[in-house]
Design an enzyme around this catalytic site. Structure first.
Site, PDB file in Angstrom:
ATOM      1  N   GLU A 126      35.325  47.244  39.008  1.00  0.00           N
ATOM      2  CA  GLU A 126      35.993  45.987  38.670  1.00  0.00           C
ATOM      3  C   GLU A 126      35.272  45.380  37.473  1.00  0.00           C
ATOM      4  O   GLU A 126      34.205  45.858  37.058  1.00  0.00           O
ATOM      5  CB  GLU A 126      35.962  45.021  39.865  1.00  0.00           C
ATOM      6  CG  GLU A 126      37.084  45.262  40.857  1.00  0.00           C
ATOM      7  CD  GLU A 126      37.183  44.158  41.908  1.00  0.00           C
ATOM      8  OE1 GLU A 126      37.981  43.244  41.727  1.00  0.00           O
ATOM      9  OE2 GLU A 126      36.434  44.210  42.896  1.00  0.00           O
ATOM     10  N   HIS A 242      41.788  34.056  37.750  1.00  0.00           N
ATOM     11  CA  HIS A 242      41.971  35.510  37.818  1.00  0.00           C
ATOM     12  C   HIS A 242      43.031  35.895  36.794  1.00  0.00           C
ATOM     13  O   HIS A 242      44.092  35.265  36.734  1.00  0.00           O
ATOM     14  CB  HIS A 242      42.412  35.906  39.229  1.00  0.00           C
ATOM     15  CG  HIS A 242      42.278  37.374  39.501  1.00  0.00           C
ATOM     16  ND1 HIS A 242      43.038  38.318  38.862  1.00  0.00           N
ATOM     17  CD2 HIS A 242      41.443  38.060  40.337  1.00  0.00           C
ATOM     18  CE1 HIS A 242      42.691  39.524  39.294  1.00  0.00           C
ATOM     19  NE2 HIS A 242      41.717  39.393  40.189  1.00  0.00           N
ATOM     20  N   ARG A 288      35.940  38.150  34.034  1.00  0.00           N
ATOM     21  CA  ARG A 288      37.227  37.440  34.131  1.00  0.00           C
ATOM     22  C   ARG A 288      37.367  36.280  33.156  1.00  0.00           C
ATOM     23  O   ARG A 288      38.455  36.000  32.665  1.00  0.00           O
ATOM     24  CB  ARG A 288      37.421  36.925  35.554  1.00  0.00           C
ATOM     25  CG  ARG A 288      37.768  38.010  36.488  1.00  0.00           C
ATOM     26  CD  ARG A 288      37.896  37.530  37.907  1.00  0.00           C
ATOM     27  NE  ARG A 288      37.947  38.737  38.735  1.00  0.00           N
ATOM     28  CZ  ARG A 288      37.802  38.748  40.043  1.00  0.00           C
ATOM     29  NH1 ARG A 288      37.619  37.631  40.704  1.00  0.00           N
ATOM     30  NH2 ARG A 288      37.849  39.883  40.705  1.00  0.00           N
ATOM     31  N   HIS A 349      41.519  30.884  41.001  1.00  0.00           N
ATOM     32  CA  HIS A 349      41.217  31.912  42.003  1.00  0.00           C
ATOM     33  C   HIS A 349      40.022  31.576  42.886  1.00  0.00           C
ATOM     34  O   HIS A 349      40.029  31.901  44.067  1.00  0.00           O
ATOM     35  CB  HIS A 349      40.957  33.219  41.251  1.00  0.00           C
ATOM     36  CG  HIS A 349      40.741  34.418  42.112  1.00  0.00           C
ATOM     37  ND1 HIS A 349      41.692  34.872  43.002  1.00  0.00           N
ATOM     38  CD2 HIS A 349      39.684  35.276  42.220  1.00  0.00           C
ATOM     39  CE1 HIS A 349      41.239  35.959  43.617  1.00  0.00           C
ATOM     40  NE2 HIS A 349      40.019  36.216  43.177  1.00  0.00           N
ATOM     41  N   ARG A 384      31.542  34.084  38.557  1.00  0.00           N
ATOM     42  CA  ARG A 384      31.290  35.040  39.648  1.00  0.00           C
ATOM     43  C   ARG A 384      31.659  36.465  39.249  1.00  0.00           C
ATOM     44  O   ARG A 384      32.725  36.716  38.691  1.00  0.00           O
ATOM     45  CB  ARG A 384      32.118  34.642  40.877  1.00  0.00           C
ATOM     46  CG  ARG A 384      32.046  35.645  42.004  1.00  0.00           C
ATOM     47  CD  ARG A 384      32.757  35.151  43.231  1.00  0.00           C
ATOM     48  NE  ARG A 384      34.192  35.096  43.090  1.00  0.00           N
ATOM     49  CZ  ARG A 384      35.019  36.125  43.271  1.00  0.00           C
ATOM     50  NH1 ARG A 384      34.546  37.320  43.585  1.00  0.00           N
ATOM     51  NH2 ARG A 384      36.314  35.969  43.133  1.00  0.00           N
TER      52      ARG A 384
HETATM   53  C1  SIN Z   1      40.730  41.331  43.083  1.00  0.00           C
HETATM   54  O1  SIN Z   1      41.064  42.165  43.921  1.00  0.00           O
HETATM   55  O2  SIN Z   1      40.997  41.436  41.889  1.00  0.00           O
HETATM   56  C2  SIN Z   1      39.974  40.094  43.538  1.00  0.00           C
HETATM   57  C3  SIN Z   1      38.599  40.404  43.890  1.00  0.00           C
HETATM   58  C4  SIN Z   1      37.689  39.204  43.723  1.00  0.00           C
HETATM   59  O3  SIN Z   1      38.152  38.076  43.588  1.00  0.00           O
HETATM   60  O4  SIN Z   1      36.476  39.413  43.641  1.00  0.00           O
END
Ligand code: SIN
Length: 510
Positions: A126, A242, A288, A349, A384
């Site tokens: 991620e 997000h 993000r 988010h 975060r």
């Molecule tokens: C996501 O699945 O993109 C959200 C995960 C998160 O907020 O850490």
């Protein structure tokens, strides 16, 4: 804050229940605490709606832990610090990265089934992570974790779960928290839940924005009641947006997990250009805040309010097996992940700041603990790192609860003398117009890019609503929610005004 309590009450006149530990909230932090304490202490857990309505339940992506062969807690530490703009508390970050493996083992022992490949836990990537380290269960990781914890907790002998309980305010006597004033939505009565220790695990506040991935329960009640009780808060100006919420007029916006980009999907503008490539070395997997700001710029340039997520080059079998929930959901709205570029836009988010706690979940009020999104342990700094939220909720709830077991504060006796009076007569209005206007105000003026003109305007609107509601009391959760949303938004705006520089998720252009 004008006054601590939203309504008048007399503790001697309302039904009272007594526990050792009162847990408010049924996401990962609340359920973990319930599970650990449920055989040892008289434990009560209250949820605002049903367990299936928590933010944890909706979490898709996963939970981060440096367990891969080529990974290390040092690397997880560095990524967390870098994404947090070096404002994270180093000790708190050390705690989550070093306790991550044990916390995951705890979840697996309870029965959580994460995806595996050749027998080994499968790890996804991620944004902001230099390694693949996100454990997942398809794209329904949160529901798997919450149902596992809920099932295990339900076997605990001294645990009582009450769903559909709206916590109106925390009760304090002198400097100590002694429980909470609670509305039983099934019976429509106000009651007191007194406890030696109270743990807040109330989750987030995305619903103060009109574009959010958060469930409708996330109206920031926990933050607002703790502010009214006088606890120390921090970093409320840092709110994470997000990048990829499905562009469709609904509340909440459907989240399309970042792990899709982790599996190779791209962001594209309306011409089809992959604009993130020239913005950041991690391109589509940049942190993000960086991605959201780039999106805002591109949307402004192209005079549009959405861009596109492109996963069409990924094998259909992988899309279907890895993201079954997202695949199915989008199909229902006429989009095929394999064939179509999916319209998306950023949405609120996650609250990065919150109720200040130490490394054992203790707040500045004796007897009050906080864990999960409502808490600010210092782990996230100014932004975060993806999938560190479930991990933080789990690790710090375990630490806090184990500490409570060892050091239970003095018990309450149920004879506490506590009266609040002086509000106007009770009204039954629900304040829905203010809710709608507040949510638009926050999205327009306190969003991804902020300036003093917008923040001052938002502050003046909040003051107007506060003046209009001063001293009034209501008899229903919808109105209390709006009062909480106003209190919390006002504080966020003040903090955003006070921080004149841009850092992490807080970005000022004036
Ligand atoms: C996501 O699945 O993109 C959200 C995960 C998160 O907020 O850490």
């Amino acid at each position: 804050m004008d006054r601590q309590y939203l309504i008048d009450f007399d503790l001697k006149q309302i039904p009272t229940r007594i526990s050792d530990l009162l847990i408010i909230g049924g996401g990962i932090a609340g359920l973990t605490a319930a599970l650990i304490a449920g055989d040892e202490l008289e434990t009560t857990i209250l949820t605002k709606g049903k367990i299936k309505q928590s933010s944890t339940w909706f979490a898709q992506g996963g939970i981060a832990a440096a367990i891969g062969d080529d990974d290390s807690s040092e690397s997880h530490f560095e990524d967390t610090m870098e994404v947090g703009a070096n404002l994270s508390d180093r000790e708190a970050v050390k705690v989550i990265v070093e306790e991550a493996k044990e916390a995951i083992e705890f979840l697996i022992e309870q029965g959580a089934n994460f995806d595996r490949e050749n027998g080994k836990l499968r790890l996804a990537r991620e944004g902001g992570h230099s390694k693949a380290r996100v454990l997942h269960a398809g794209d329904g990781t949160g529901s798997v974790i919450a149902s596992t914890l809920g099932k295990a907790a339900s076997k605990k002998k001294r645990l009582t779960l009450h769903q559909d309980r709206f916590v109106i305010d925390l009760l304090t006597l002198g400097d100590k928290c002694v429980g909470a004033l609670v509305f039983d939505s099934e019976k429509s009565v106000v009651e007191a839940h007194l406890a030696a220790a109270t743990m807040l695990a109330t989750g987030g506040m995305g619903q103060i924005f009109d574009l959010t991935t958060n469930p409708i329960m996330a109206t920031g009640d926990g933050f607002a009641m703790t502010m009214r009780a006088g606890a120390r808060m921090e970093n409320l100006e840092f709110i994470q947006f997000h990048p990829t919420s499905f562009y469709f007029d609904q509340n909440p916006r459907f989240l399309i997990s970042e792990t899709i980009r982790g599996e190779g999907a791209y962001l594209r503008d309306k011409r089809g250009d992959r604009f993130m490539v020239s913005v950041h070395r991690l391109a589509d997997l940049a942190p993000r805040d960086v991605v959201c700001r780039a999106m805002v710029e591109v949307m402004k340039r192209d005079d549009t309010d959405h861009i596109f997520l492109d996963a069409t080059h990924i094998e259909v079998s992988k899309l279907r097996s890895r993201f079954p929930g997202i695949y199915k959901y989008l199909k229902e709205y006429g989009y095929d992940l394999k064939k179509d570029r999916i319209p998306i836009s950023p949405a609120a988010h996650y609250m990065i700041g919150g109720v200040k706690t130490d490394l054992l979940g203790r707040t500045s009020i004796e007897g009050l603990f906080a864990c999960g999104e409502v808490a600010s342990t210092g782990v996230h700094g100014a932004n975060r790192l993806a999938s560190n939220s479930l991990l933080e909720g789990l690790v710090f709830s375990r630490r806090a609860t184990l500490n409570i077991l060892d050091n239970l504060p003095a018990k309450v006796n149920g004879k506490e003398d506590l009266i609040e009076k002086g509000h106007s007569p009770v009204e039954s209005g629900q304040l829905e117009n203010i809710r709608a206007d507040l949510r638009k105000l926050m999205t327009s003026n306190v969003g991804i890019v902020r300036d003093s003109e917008g923040l001052f305007f938002a502050e003046s609107e909040i003051s107007r609503w506060k003046d209009g509601l001063y001293g009034r009391q209501f008899d229903n959760p919808a109105a209390w929610e709006v009062q909480n949303m106003i209190d919390l938004s006002g504080e966020i705006i003040l903090k955003a005004l006070a921080r004149t520089e841009s850092v992490g998720a807080h970005y000022r252009v004036g």
